[in-house]
Design a protein around this motif. Structure first.
Motif, short mmCIF file in Angstrom:
data_model
loop_
_atom_site.label_atom_id
_atom_site.label_comp_id
_atom_site.label_asym_id
_atom_site.label_seq_id
_atom_site.Cartn_x
_atom_site.Cartn_y
_atom_site.Cartn_z
N TYR A 139 5.35 1.14 46.31
CA TYR A 139 4.12 1.88 45.97
C TYR A 139 4.22 2.54 44.59
O TYR A 139 3.21 2.79 43.95
N ALA A 140 5.44 2.82 44.14
CA ALA A 140 5.62 3.49 42.85
C ALA A 140 5.59 2.53 41.67
O ALA A 140 5.52 2.96 40.52
N LEU A 141 5.60 1.22 41.94
CA LEU A 141 5.58 0.24 40.86
C LEU A 141 4.22 0.21 40.18
O LEU A 141 3.20 0.54 40.80
N PRO A 142 4.15 -0.20 38.91
CA PRO A 142 2.87 -0.27 38.20
C PRO A 142 1.91 -1.25 38.87
O PRO A 142 2.31 -2.28 39.39
N GLN A 143 0.64 -0.90 38.84
CA GLN A 143 -0.39 -1.81 39.34
C GLN A 143 -0.85 -2.71 38.21
O GLN A 143 -0.73 -2.36 37.04
N PRO A 144 -1.45 -3.89 38.53
CA PRO A 144 -1.63 -4.44 39.88
C PRO A 144 -0.48 -5.35 40.30
O PRO A 144 -0.53 -5.98 41.35
N ALA A 145 0.56 -5.43 39.45
CA ALA A 145 1.63 -6.38 39.74
C ALA A 145 2.37 -6.05 41.02
O ALA A 145 3.07 -6.89 41.56
#
Length: 307
Positions: A139-145
């Protein structure tokens, strides 16, 4: 969660993970889950693999040499851990997955692999702890990847909750997932868990929403039909069962016999409720012929007159 890792010319697969393939068995899509085909798929995978990996095989040297060249590559430690599992060396695999986590603490992969191992060892608290950590990282990863990474981590944690019989926690995981991404596939998963929790009206809405994007997903159609049936919406149930049966006939031929048998039987039961004894008898007879593997004797009736 089955993971395939190519190591040189040899396919190394953690055979214990095959017990989770595919998740649809554990996240059972009601009574007509594709158990027969799922088991056949597992057998097919296993038939192409050695029963136990041999540590004398050249592929082991390839993994170890790769680690010597690039010891900071956490993917290699995960690959080695999977190979250790194939050799039934749980302790070594645990050390490898832990090293992968040390090298890449912000990656979900090491946590998910180690969580799978803890699950196999019966250490469900540790398995859930790693599963939650993987989801937190995703959930902490950059969106939208991060959408697919989040979905994979969420499905893994939901699977652990399902094994413990905690369907409400599974539902909460997918509610958060749908709130974040509004993806039709997540709406379908919400529908599946709401159905299991006997929230048939909510499950109906979830499934109808999810099926707007992929209206030919026959498994979800089967669950939707059962939602209608449980709410005594028999005409809608009949129409939806028929659509699912037609899709199997058109796209899958005689392959999905378990699905065909159960869907025909269920449609026959609905037709009986609606007073169409002739159609019900035809479907029940067809279901028996599918069950017995005799496809030619009873016609596969898929057309349905308007009622």
């Amino acid at each position: 969660m089955a993971r395939n890792h190519s190591t040189g010319s040899v396919l190394m697969v953690n055979h214990r993970h095959l017990s989770l393939f595919p998740r649809v068995i554990q996240n059972t899509r009601v009574s007509f889950v594709l158990v027969v085909v799922s088991c056949a798929a597992v057998s097919l995978c296993a038939s192409h693999l050695p029963v136990r990996a041999n540590k004398d095989h050249p592929s082991w040297s390839e993994i170890n040499n790769s680690i010597k060249r690039t010891p900071a590559d956490f993917h290699l430690w995960i690959k080695k851990g999977d190979a250790e599992l194939n050799a039934l060396d749980d302790d070594a695999a645990l050390k490898d997955f832990t090293e992968a986590i040390r090298l890449a603490p912000n990656s979900t992969e090491g946590y998910i692999h180690r969580s799978d191992l803890y699950r196999h060892l019966g250490k469900f608290d540790k398995a859930e702890q790693d599963g939650k950590k993987a989801l937190e990282i995703a959930y902490a990863l950059p969106q939208p990847a991060n959408a697919d990474v989040v979905r994979d981590a969420a499905a893994h944690l939901a699977h652990l909750d399902a094994l413990r019989g905690d369907l409400k926690s599974c539902l909460a995981i997918y509610e958060k997932l749908y709130e974040k991404f509004h993806a039709p596939k997540d709406a379908i998963e919400l529908g599946i868990y709401n159905f299991k929790l006997k929230r048939y009206d909510v499950a109906q809405k979830n499934l109808e929403l999810g099926l707007q994007t992929n209206p030919r997903e026959f498994e979800s159609l089967g669950v939707l039909a059962e939602c209608y049936e449980m709410q005594h919406k028999y005409k809608e149930a009949l129409k939806t069962y028929t659509k699912a049966i037609d899709i199997i006939k058109e796209e899958h031929r005689n392959f999905l016999t378990h699905h065909r048998y159960l869907l025909l039987e269920k449609r026959g039961a609905v037709e009986k409720v609606l007073g169409d004894e002739k159609a019900a008898a035809q479907d029940i007879a067809a279901a028996r012929s599918v069950r017995d593997g005799i496809f030619e004797i009873v016609p596969f009736r898929s057309s349905m007159p308007d009622k």
